[in-house]
Write an enzyme that holds these catalytic residues in place. Structure first.
Site, PDB file in Angstrom:
ATOM      1  N   HIS A  55       0.572  -1.239  -0.626  1.00 34.80           N
ATOM      2  CA  HIS A  55      -0.507  -0.415   0.256  1.00 34.80           C
ATOM      3  C   HIS A  55       1.053   1.441  -0.216  1.00 34.80           C
ATOM      4  O   HIS A  55       2.272   1.367   0.148  1.00 34.80           O
ATOM      5  CB  HIS A  55      -0.792  -0.131   1.258  1.00 34.80           C
ATOM      6  CG  HIS A  55      -2.036  -0.996   1.244  1.00 34.80           C
ATOM      7  ND1 HIS A  55      -3.620  -1.365   1.974  1.00 34.80           N
ATOM      8  CD2 HIS A  55      -2.024  -1.738   0.053  1.00 34.80           C
ATOM      9  CE1 HIS A  55      -3.913  -2.146   1.737  1.00 34.80           C
ATOM     10  NE2 HIS A  55      -3.243  -2.537   0.541  1.00 34.80           N
ATOM     11  N   GLU A  57       0.705   3.819   1.782  1.00 36.06           N
ATOM     12  CA  GLU A  57       1.529   3.992   2.942  1.00 36.06           C
ATOM     13  C   GLU A  57       2.720   3.044   3.767  1.00 36.06           C
ATOM     14  O   GLU A  57       3.191   4.110   3.724  1.00 36.06           O
ATOM     15  CB  GLU A  57       0.237   4.376   4.212  1.00 36.06           C
ATOM     16  CG  GLU A  57      -1.293   5.147   3.972  1.00 36.06           C
ATOM     17  CD  GLU A  57      -2.264   3.739   3.369  1.00 36.06           C
ATOM     18  OE1 GLU A  57      -3.112   3.925   3.722  1.00 36.06           O
ATOM     19  OE2 GLU A  57      -1.726   3.316   2.366  1.00 36.06           O
ATOM     20  N   CYS A  86      -2.282  -0.410   7.057  1.00 35.66           N
ATOM     21  CA  CYS A  86      -1.518   0.577   7.030  1.00 35.66           C
ATOM     22  C   CYS A  86      -1.728   1.428   8.402  1.00 35.66           C
ATOM     23  O   CYS A  86      -0.677   1.883   9.322  1.00 35.66           O
ATOM     24  CB  CYS A  86      -1.708   1.288   5.747  1.00 35.66           C
ATOM     25  SG  CYS A  86      -1.522   0.435   4.555  1.00 35.66           S
TER      26      CYS A  86
END
Length: 127
Positions: A55, A57, A86
């Site tokens: 992801h 993040e 995350c």
């Protein structure tokens, strides 16, 4: 700027961008995609996201680990609300403020951030 950064993603289903800002400076950036050295294909033949796709993040936070910067007290700007995995990384990284622009159907990541005392701001995106 996070929306522009998301355009770097090779993912077809959803492009997400993240910027970590501290003292009015961008100290890290990330977008969703495959790990370094992997092919830039995020979905399988059935258009399902591959399990090893990172992801935005996670990419931004792990990039900090390879730099001289730290994220204590920083803000992360994300084009979509963070998932619970995350959110855990955000909490552990010392980020104190999360600004996101698209609500995801699951709210467990946002709920966890708020429980940890992190300031969470939804910034509605006008296209």
């Amino acid at each position: 700027m996070a929306r522009i950064w998301a355009e770097n993603s090779y993912c077809q289903r959803r492009q997400v961008g993240a910027l970590v800002v501290k003292d009015k400076m961008i100290i890290s950036d990330g977008y969703n995609g495959t790990p370094s050295g992997f092919e830039n294909v995020c979905e399988d033949d059935n258009n399902v996201t591959k399990p090893y796709v990172l992801h935005a993040e996670a990419n931004a936070i792990t990039k900090l680990a390879r730099s001289n910067n730290n994220s204590d007290g920083a803000t992360i700007y994300i084009t979509a609300s963070p998932c619970i995995e995350c959110a855990k990384l955000i909490i552990q990284s010392g980020i104190r403020r999360v600004v996101y622009g698209e609500k995801y159907r699951l709210t467990d990541g946002i709920d966890l951030l708020e429980r940890a005392g992190i300031e969470v701001i939804y910034m509605e995106v006008n296209s």
